[in-house]
Design an enzyme around this catalytic site. Sequence first.
Site, short mmCIF file in Angstrom:
data_model
loop_
_atom_site.label_atom_id
_atom_site.label_comp_id
_atom_site.label_asym_id
_atom_site.label_seq_id
_atom_site.Cartn_x
_atom_site.Cartn_y
_atom_site.Cartn_z
N SER A 194 -32.87 -41.39 -26.37
CA SER A 194 -33.83 -42.70 -26.69
C SER A 194 -34.89 -42.56 -25.91
O SER A 194 -35.33 -43.53 -25.61
CB SER A 194 -33.01 -44.00 -26.79
OG SER A 194 -31.98 -43.65 -27.90
N ARG A 195 -35.16 -41.58 -25.09
CA ARG A 195 -36.35 -41.36 -24.29
C ARG A 195 -36.10 -42.15 -22.81
O ARG A 195 -37.00 -42.50 -22.25
CB ARG A 195 -37.79 -41.85 -24.76
CG ARG A 195 -38.14 -40.56 -25.86
CD ARG A 195 -38.52 -39.72 -25.43
NE ARG A 195 -39.25 -38.62 -26.45
CZ ARG A 195 -38.27 -37.81 -27.22
NH1 ARG A 195 -37.26 -37.51 -27.15
NH2 ARG A 195 -38.97 -36.92 -27.91
#
Length: 216
Positions: A194-195
């Site tokens: 999710s970065r």
Amino acid sequence: MELTKEMLQNLRQDYRTAQLNESDASKNPIKQFEKWFSDALEAQLYEPNVMTLATADKNGKPNARIVLLKGFDHNGFNFYTNYLSQKGKELKRNPYACLVFFWPELERQVRIEGKVEKLDKENSEKYFHSRPQGSQIGAIASPQSQVIANREMLESKVEELTAMYEDKTIPKPAHWGGYVVKPTAIEFWQGRSSRLHDRLKYELIDGKWQLSRLAP
């Protein structure tokens, strides 16, 4: 296949391979780099010593290209090139640079900032004579970064030098040698889902390395 804006926007990868915690990181960034580089070697990555070298001219205009790491220790990170090339001229006027390693298979990146100095002649000579003969001749034949009329001119020069130095030791040209990037900051980036990537940055402050976590 026609490339569309949506195709580019939808290119993404969710990183899940590993994590990077302060408790697992070495207190010394050179030791941490050695560990990660060893991981890259063990994983048999293609040319793990490939790195981007970013420089800037005296006016701050940036430039970047790929070079090869040829050694590292507590003094810094070494590479070799033509001193009269564009990067050589930029480093003479502005002796600061940034290196970037990207190992996508391990979902890792390393950024290194520092001051650049020439390696001594002894080290440059030793590495030059360890190279294949063709690479030694190429270093003499090529006026790196300069405009040339055609490839045939370059190949003709290589043929001339090959005949000249047949069965002879090829002298290192004065315009060719090594540099060392002496780090003042090193950041280790580990891709996460999710970065929410892990980013640990070491900064040299008053002669000691200080470690901080950066937001992704």
